[in-house]
Write a protein that holds these residues in place. Structure first.
Motif, mmCIF file in Angstrom:
data_model
loop_
_atom_site.group_PDB
_atom_site.id
_atom_site.type_symbol
_atom_site.label_atom_id
_atom_site.label_comp_id
_atom_site.label_asym_id
_atom_site.label_seq_id
_atom_site.Cartn_x
_atom_site.Cartn_y
_atom_site.Cartn_z
ATOM 1 N N LEU A 1 0.821 -1.207 0.000
ATOM 2 C CA LEU A 1 0.000 0.000 0.000
ATOM 3 C C LEU A 1 0.854 1.256 0.000
ATOM 4 O O LEU A 1 0.463 2.297 -0.510
ATOM 5 N N ARG A 2 2.040 1.120 0.552
ATOM 6 C CA ARG A 2 2.915 2.292 0.624
ATOM 7 C C ARG A 2 3.935 2.297 -0.510
ATOM 8 O O ARG A 2 4.998 2.873 -0.378
ATOM 9 N N VAL B 1 -3.561 4.537 4.784
ATOM 10 C CA VAL B 1 -2.190 4.037 4.732
ATOM 11 C C VAL B 1 -1.735 4.146 3.281
ATOM 12 O O VAL B 1 -2.435 3.697 2.364
ATOM 13 N N PRO C 1 -7.583 -1.141 9.729
ATOM 14 C CA PRO C 1 -6.365 -1.824 9.314
ATOM 15 C C PRO C 1 -6.375 -2.119 7.802
ATOM 16 O O PRO C 1 -7.394 -2.546 7.265
ATOM 17 N N LEU C 2 -5.264 -1.854 7.165
ATOM 18 C CA LEU C 2 -5.054 -2.123 5.744
ATOM 19 C C LEU C 2 -6.065 -1.434 4.829
ATOM 20 O O LEU C 2 -6.356 -1.918 3.737
ATOM 21 N N ASN C 3 -6.614 -0.339 5.305
ATOM 22 C CA ASN C 3 -7.594 0.438 4.531
ATOM 23 C C ASN C 3 -8.814 -0.374 4.147
ATOM 24 O O ASN C 3 -9.551 -0.004 3.254
ATOM 25 N N ARG C 4 -8.992 -1.508 4.798
ATOM 26 C CA ARG C 4 -10.113 -2.345 4.383
ATOM 27 C C ARG C 4 -11.431 -1.881 4.975
ATOM 28 O O ARG C 4 -12.480 -2.202 4.456
ATOM 29 N N GLY D 1 -2.559 1.029 14.926
ATOM 30 C CA GLY D 1 -3.919 0.856 14.429
ATOM 31 C C GLY D 1 -4.652 -0.319 15.033
ATOM 32 O O GLY D 1 -5.749 -0.653 14.600
#
Lengths: 718, 326
Positions: A681-682, B103, B156-159, B203
């Motif tokens: 993601l980064r 993130v 978490p994890l943009n989910r 997070g």
């Protein structure tokens, strides 16, 4: 209403459904709010307003002993009757029926009148029963329903059933607490809760809690046996060994105020009712109940005016309590102040002593000695000062005046009894010569001495305002707050001074205290000088024996202070007169804050009173002397408890920490698994906390400007 | 611990945010200019001019290049942190209440208030690497909760997206589909408006502050209630120490009542609680209005608070703080 199902039926139904009844905790069954499944709760007082139901004829009265008139005079008689009865209330349309004998065409000498409400009918019955129309016709008025009821009375007398005696619960069970703790009741929001003050564990321990227990307030009886609640239909008292069961109900519709007699034998209830005619004053109803049987011993009815005479009577409403109880703990007498009279009743017959009231012109205030049947009266100046004001002591039941003191140019008097009835202090506000201002002095009566000597006490600075006065309970000292409001002085006096027992003498004066209220410990010796309201809850715990301050503290915004009945602990509370900070603090007698509980919408804090100790004064003295011996056991107990507490605390903390640790570890595992994902993601950048954090100190020097200057330096010293 | 008083705003503070390195502190206030300060000495670096209404929140990208701000002027703006230049403006039809970068900084979640006929909403926007490529389109719009949504952050994890607001319920949404995944329990959850929400550095958990005078700690994945911190006044702001197991609550009496009571009654302290034991450790006084914003420096060695009184107070902890044992 659902029909009553017997336990047998319930068991039968349950067994067909395959439920074992013995496993059901019936107390745990809660009905959804507002739904009763047709089961009426036995918590409500049913005896309310007997007029409302029955046959629905509650608003009809029967007037008998009317003249028997021929047809020609019918209209006239009807007019007269209508006139009399429509003064009291609104007669229903066609609500007046005077039957006529069909043979003689004459009236039968009675009529029926129907009002809109049972109250009006009741009032009409009360007012006109015995009304003299003329000599031969004295009305006999009855409620229509009563006929029915009295007709049903069986002709033969049947002996009332004698119920077998069942021993009741020990209502004083709370006094046998092994840890010798005290109870208190609090009311916050809709909940009322009784708790133990467990000072050793620094927290309260719940005893009993109930939502909507009362509709306005709760009150302990003076010896602590009962807790009284107030409802629309009347008052109720609760008590018992383990839980709080309802012991008795006292039906009194719309009861507003209640008051126990000091020996808690009787309960006085009060209500005031809107008059049907707005020009009239409120109607007042007072009932005196026997606490244990629930019987009405005497009721008093009248207009508000009759009950609001006398000293403290405000513009609206009566001064409560209307009846002052006297004669010590035996509850022998109670007295009421009226216009120019004092009515003293005795509880044996619930009638006036000698069948008549005590006539005292213009009497303003009365107060009983807390221990003896002695009344203190205050009569103000009359005739513009021609007749002096006076304070007199009257013995009951002989009504003999024991002592009297005339006072001149008095503006007001207030009486303070010492708790044993040994002394009476009368605070006298006198006008100065110019009559523009007042100053205050005290008249001190020694009740127990021969001839009741009176002593006059004036403060050193006569112009000091008296802010508060309080006797030491069971003692011989008193405290006075005097002076000007921001920083008044507090003085202590004793009625006995070393060599000369017959004179009052000052012990000390504390200058400039932020106090406006005095709270003696019920055991004496210690006092709290409190600055409530305007002073934001300043507290000073003071030892009067040693004349030293033990501690100063603050309970910000405190509105109420109450000592526990033993004098070991003090509760200060902020009630809902303020929006913020609601709750209470518990302190030790010497000013150490033990614990603090916050509750929104906090209304009441009341310690459960204790009956007086059975120990003789000599024994008490002996214990005080050998305190070391007696206290050893309790000190050991204290230590055990504190050990246990810290042990428990440690364990609890460890448990919490472990639990947290487990959770964090779980998370770390997850987090590790997701590391790659996060990195993606980064855009491949090394992920967050995995990379070490490094702080570098970078020193930056910046050259702003350089300039050269030649200074001339003169060495000439000549 | 002598605080540094940072007086730059003319109206009550609304939000504080440190960048990841912990050298910059961004502050938002009801005056229209977000401000950036040196987090070390409290020196004012600059302001971001362009908003035309109270600025409710901001977030800064991981590389400290971009700042995103949400304002009552119905816009969300992207700024160049260094120059203060406006890079892009998202226009909405109602005030923007909260913003949060995902993130990787490729997405931002924005909440808008209910306004006129409009209900509140959660918007997800794609953030382009190059500002010139930026579009105003929403990747996702979620509607549903009643009343204002005071805060929405990435899970978490943009989910997932975690949101909370006036209806006192904390919700977890699927950030792809916008489906409601979890809701906090009415019984154990907050009883009044949730005013603030702040997540732990990793997070794993987050803490919510509410007007019901409590703060609660939740598991970000399962929305399990882990801890509750009880206090004596409404909570307006919460934050957690990244270093120690401490939670800080800020709040105080409603601003409209402040003038009628003594300053002691208002309880404008920042209160420190032990995160695990749920016990109060201490407090930091100073503000003379309720605390509206709190933020911890990522190094855990200082924190700042912003109040209704218009001040930001920057506190560097004394060495003693790190030795507190209870």
């Amino acid at each position: 209403m659902a029909e009553v199902i017997s336990m047998e039926d319930i068991r039968a139904t349950a067994s067909t459904l395959g439920i074992d009844v013995s496993n059901i905790d019936f107390d745990s069954i809660r009905l959804p709010p507002g739904e009763d499944f047709g089961i009426t709760s036995d918590d409500d007082l049913h005896e309310e307003d007997p007029l409302e139901y029955d046959s629905g004829f509650g608003n009809i009265i029967v007037v008998d002993n009317l003249p028997v008139v021929p047809r020609e005079k019918f209209e006239k008689l009807e007019g007269v009757v209508r006139k009399i009865y429509s003064q009291i209330g609104v007669i229903k349309e066609d609500g007046l029926w005077m039957p006529v004998d069909s043979d003689t065409q004459k009236t039968l000498g009675y009529c029926f009148i129907e009002y809109n409400t049972p109250q009006e009918a009741e009032l009409a019955r009360e007012k006109t029963n015995g009304y003299k129309l003329d000599r031969a016709h004295i009305f006999a008025v009855n409620m229509f329903d009563d006929f029915d009821r009295f007709m049903k009375v069986p002709d033969e007398w049947a002996p009332p059933e004698t119920k077998p005696y069942t021993p009741g619960e020990n209502l004083q069970h709370w006094l046998t607490d092994e840890k010798a703790r005290d109870q208190f009741v609090i009311r916050a929001g809709s909940d009322t809760e009784v708790l133990w003050n467990d000072a050793r564990h620094l927290k309260p321990e719940p005893v009993y809690k109930r939502a909507y227990w009362t509709e306005s307030f709760v009150q302990w009886s003076p010896l602590g046996t009962y807790l009284a609640t107030v409802h629309r239909q009347g008052a109720a008292v609760w008590g018992g060994a383990t839980a709080f069961n309802r012991l008795m109900r006292y039906a009194h519709p719309q009861v507003k105020l209640i008051d126990f007699s000091p020996g808690e034998k009787y309960l006085v209830t009060y209500s005031s009712h809107e008059p049907s005619n707005p020009r009239d004053t409120h109607r007042v109803v007072l009932n005196v109940f026997d606490v244990r049987t629930g019987k009405v011993m005497r009721d008093f009815k009248g207009s508000m005016d009759e009950f609001s005479v006398g000293g403290a009577g405000g513009v609206s409403g009566v001064s409560w309590p209307v009846f002052r109880w006297g004669g010590g703990k035996e509850d022998k007498y109670f007295a009421r102040i009226g216009k120019n009279v004092i009515s003293v009743y005795e509880t044996e017959t619930f009638s006036l002593i000698d069948k008549k009231s005590l006539k005292v012109e213009n009497v303003m205030d009365l107060s009983w000695s807390p221990a003896d049947p002695i009344l203190a009266l205050f009569v103000p100046e009359l005739g513009g000062g021609n007749q002096p004001a006076r304070v007199s002591l009257v013995q009951i039941p002989s009504k003999e005046e024991l002592r009297q003191k005339n006072l001149f140019s008095v503006s007001d008097c207030k009486m303070y009894w010492q708790s044993n009835g040994d002394y009476l202090a009368v605070k006298v506000d006198r006008y100065t010569k110019t009559k523009k201002s007042t100053y205050t002095g005290f008249e001190l009566f020694r009740i127990k001495e021969r001839d009741i000597p009176i002593e006059v006490l004036e403060l050193e600075n006569k112009n000091d305002k008296i802010i508060a006065f309080a006797w030491e309970p069971k003692g011989h000292r008193f405290a006075v707050i005097h002076g000007d409001s921001p920083r008044p002085d507090v003085s202590f006096y004793t009625m006995r001074s070393g060599s000369n027992t017959g004179r009052v003498s000052k012990l000390t004066t504390l200058k400039g205290k932020q106090a406006n209220a005095l709270f003696w410990s019920p055991a004496g010796r210690y006092i709290i000088l409190a600055g409530l309201k305007g002073f934001n809850g300043q507290l000073e715990f003071y030892n009067v024996d040693e004349l030293e301050t033990m501690a100063t503290a603050e309970h910000f915004m405190a509105t109420d202070i109450e000592w526990d009945p033993t004098g070991r602990y003090v509760a200060t509370s902020v009630t809902s007169v303020h929006e913020m900070e609601n709750g209470f603090n518990i302190w030790s007698f010497n000013g150490k804050l033990l614990y603090r509980i916050l509750k929104d919408h906090f209304f009441q804090f009341l310690w459960r009173p204790r009956p007086p100790s059975f120990l003789s004064p000599e024994k008490e003295e002996e214990i005080a002397k050998n305190l070391k011996k007696y206290s050893k056991k309790y000190e050991a107990e204290d230590q055990d408890v504190s050990m246990l507490l810290s042990e428990q605390d440690r364990e609890k903390r460890k448990m919490l920490k472990d639990e947290w640790e487990r959770w964090v570890n779980d998370w770390k595992r997850w987090h590790e698994e997701e590391k790659a994902e996060r990195q993606r993601l980064r855009d491949g950048e090394a992920s967050d906390e995995e990379e070490e954090y490094e702080a570098k100190e970078v020193e930056v020097e910046e050259l702003l400007d350089v300039s050269e200057e030649v200074l001339s330096f003169d060495l000439d010293q000549e | 611990m002598r605080p540094i008083l940072m007086k730059g705003h003319e109206r009550p503070l609304t939000f504080l945010k440190y960048n990841r390195d912990g050298d910059l502190l961004f502050s938002c206030a009801k005056d229209h200019t977000p401000t950036v300060w040196f987090a070390d000495n409290g020196e004012r670096l600059g302001t971001y001019r362009g908003h035309n209404g109270a600025v409710w929140t901001c977030d800064v990208s991981r590389d400290s290049m971009r700042l995103i701000t949400g304002s009552a002027d119905q816009t969300v703006k992207l700024w160049n942190v260094e120059t203060g230049a406006q890079l892009f403006t998202f226009n909405f039809d109602s005030p923007a209440r909260s913003v949060d970068f995902s993130v990787g900084d490729k997405l931002a979640v924005i909440t808008t208030d209910p306004f006129m006929e409009l209900t509140s909403a959660i918007h997800v926007k794609r953030i382009a690497r190059d500002p010139s490529q930026q579009t105003a389109e929403s990747a996702l719009v979620i509607k549903g909760p009643q009343g204002r949504i005071n805060r929405a952050i990435w899970g978490p994890l943009n989910r997932t997206i975690i949101s909370a607001g006036e209806d006192a319920i904390v919700r977890i949404w699927d950030s792809e589909t916008g489906k409601l995944l979890k809701e906090s329990d009415k019984e154990t959850g907050h009883k009044k408006t949730v005013t603030s929400l702040s997540k732990a550095v990793d997070g794993s958990h987050f803490v919510t502050g509410s007007l019901d005078k409590s703060a609660k700690l939740w598991d970000s994945r399962t929305l399990t209630l882990i801890k509750t911190y009880l206090t004596e006044r409404p909570v307006n702001a919460v934050t957690m120490s990244p270093l120690l197991d401490h939670v800080v609550l800020g709040g105080g009496q409603d601003a409209s009542h402040v003038t009628t009571t003594d300053h002691r009654a208002g309880k404008f302290e920042a209160k420190f609680y032990d995160k695990i034991l749920q016990e109060e450790i201490g407090g930091v006084k100073g503000h003379f209005g309720p605390i509206n914003a709190l933020a911890f420096n990522p190094d855990g060695k200082s924190f700042s608070s912003g109040g209704e009184d218009g001040y930001v107070r920057l506190h560097h902890f004394d060495p003693d703080y790190f030795n507190v044992k209870i």
